[in-house]
Every structure is written in C-alpha cells, then in structure tokens.
Design a protein around this motif. Structure first.
Motif: not given
Length: 80
Positions: A3-24
């Motif tokens: 399973e996954y949670d809302l935090v994981s989904l928001r993390s995925f969006v943050a990574v995509v939109e910021s372009g990096s794991f660090y920025n997310a």
C-alpha cells in the motif's frame, strides 16, 4: 498487497514538479532519503517504474507521466 499513502503521492508530485529528490525533500521538510524511499515504495506498490533516475537527470517514464496526471486530478478533487 503493498500500500501507499497520501504522503507518498504528494512526495511523487513534489519530485516531479521540483525536478529533484533534494528540492522535494526541502519542500516537504523531510530528508532526501525519506522521499526516495517513499517513491521506491510507491513504485513497488504499483508494480511499475515511475521515474528514470541518473546522477544528473530525473525523467518520468510513460507510466509515470500518466500516473502524475492521475495523481494531480485526485489531489485536486480531494482539495475541493
């Protein structure tokens, strides 16, 4: 079943939109390792690779692009 949670989904969006794991991680007030683990867990739960990662670049896979659009729609619906 994984399973996954809302935090994981928001993390995925943050990574995509910021372009990096660090920025997310900075945006989410978390460590890069924690964000990376969330994305890896999300990919494992879905059984599909969402991101192509290299040391210099981060790209969405075709499945990742579709999933990103679906997650954005879902998060928008939740906020309304």
């Amino acid at each position: 079943m994984k399973e996954y949670d809302l935090v994981s989904l928001r993390s995925f969006v943050a990574v995509v939109e910021s372009g990096s794991f660090y920025n997310a991680a900075v945006q989410m007030d978390a460590s890069s390792a924690a964000v990376s683990r969330r994305i890896s867990s999300l990919e494992a739960a879905l059984g599909v690779k969402l991101l192509n990662r290299t040391t210099r670049q981060l790209d969405l896979t075709p499945a990742g692009q579709q999933y990103y659009q679906d997650v954005l729609a879902s998060l928008t619906a939740l906020e309304q």
